[in-house]
Design an enzyme around this catalytic site. Structure first.
Site, PDB file in Angstrom:
ATOM      1  N   HIS A 141       0.847  -1.195   0.000  1.00 49.22           N
ATOM      2  CA  HIS A 141       0.000   0.000   0.000  1.00 49.22           C
ATOM      3  C   HIS A 141       0.881   1.243   0.000  1.00 49.22           C
ATOM      4  CE1 HIS A 141      -2.734  -3.106   1.499  1.00 49.22           C
ATOM      5  NE2 HIS A 141      -3.683  -2.375   0.930  1.00 49.22           N
TER       6      HIS A 141
ATOM      7  N   TYR B 255       5.605   4.168   0.364  1.00 42.76           N
ATOM      8  CA  TYR B 255       5.217   2.907  -0.265  1.00 42.76           C
ATOM      9  C   TYR B 255       5.613   1.803   0.702  1.00 42.76           C
ATOM     10  CZ  TYR B 255       4.349   5.185  -4.735  1.00 42.76           C
ATOM     11  OH  TYR B 255       3.835   5.974  -5.737  1.00 42.76           O
ATOM     12  N   CYS B 256       4.634   1.175   1.309  1.00 43.17           N
ATOM     13  CA  CYS B 256       4.829   0.108   2.290  1.00 43.17           C
ATOM     14  C   CYS B 256       4.691  -1.214   1.528  1.00 43.17           C
ATOM     15  CB  CYS B 256       3.771   0.257   3.381  1.00 43.17           C
ATOM     16  SG  CYS B 256       3.928  -0.914   4.720  1.00 43.17           S
ATOM     17  N   ILE B 257       5.805  -1.883   1.288  1.00 41.46           N
ATOM     18  CA  ILE B 257       5.869  -3.003   0.352  1.00 41.46           C
ATOM     19  C   ILE B 257       6.201  -4.309   1.072  1.00 41.46           C
ATOM     20  CG2 ILE B 257       7.042  -3.861  -1.726  1.00 41.46           C
ATOM     21  CD1 ILE B 257       5.300  -1.323  -2.167  1.00 41.46           C
TER      22      ILE B 257
END
Length: 142
Positions: free
Chosen positions: A99, A113-115
């Protein structure tokens, strides 16, 4: 270029990329990884993020202030779990990556950007040329 067949994904990789899952925070490969290099889509091998945009966010997942190429990322509204968030998917493989949030470093544009580590593969800077990503070397020479 690194590519992986969907049938060769391990359980967590499949859960994350194909079923929109989320791996546990602080218990994934890249949350605290800051080696110089790039992060590519686990399935297509397309470059998505670089270590130059990675930052410590204390959320337990790899966090980046921007994508390497906006055209490789698709953003969708995610209304699961009683929240409204922006899901991030890879354009080429349509893999769920994580997200994006508006609480990143202001000096870098304000995005986080949390990947999921399970959705990406790290390519060390020293191997970029050898593995077909040599065109990205100038990105690190700014």
């Amino acid at each position: 270029m690194i590519k992986k067949n969907k049938n060769d994904l391990n359980e967590m990789e499949y859960l994350v990329t194909q079923e929109n899952g989320t791996e546990p925070p602080f218990q994934n490969e890249y949350w605290n990884h800051f080696e110089k290099g790039i992060y590519v889509d686990k399935i297509s091998g397309k470059p998505l993020f670089t270590s130059e945009e990675k930052f410590e966010s204390d959320c337990g997942w790899p966090s980046f202030s921007k994508a390497l190429a906006d055209e490789e990322i698709v953003e969708l509204v995610d209304k699961t779990f009683g929240m409204v968030r922006t899901e991030v998917r890879s354009e080429d493989a349509n893999s769920h990556l994580g997200h994006v949030f508006n609480d990143g470093p202001k000096e870098s544009g304000g995005l986080r950007y949390c990947i999921n580590s399970a959705a990406v593969q790290f390519i060390p800077y020293e191997k970029l040329e050898e593995l077909g990503y040599g065109d990205l070397i100038p990105h690190f020479e700014k």
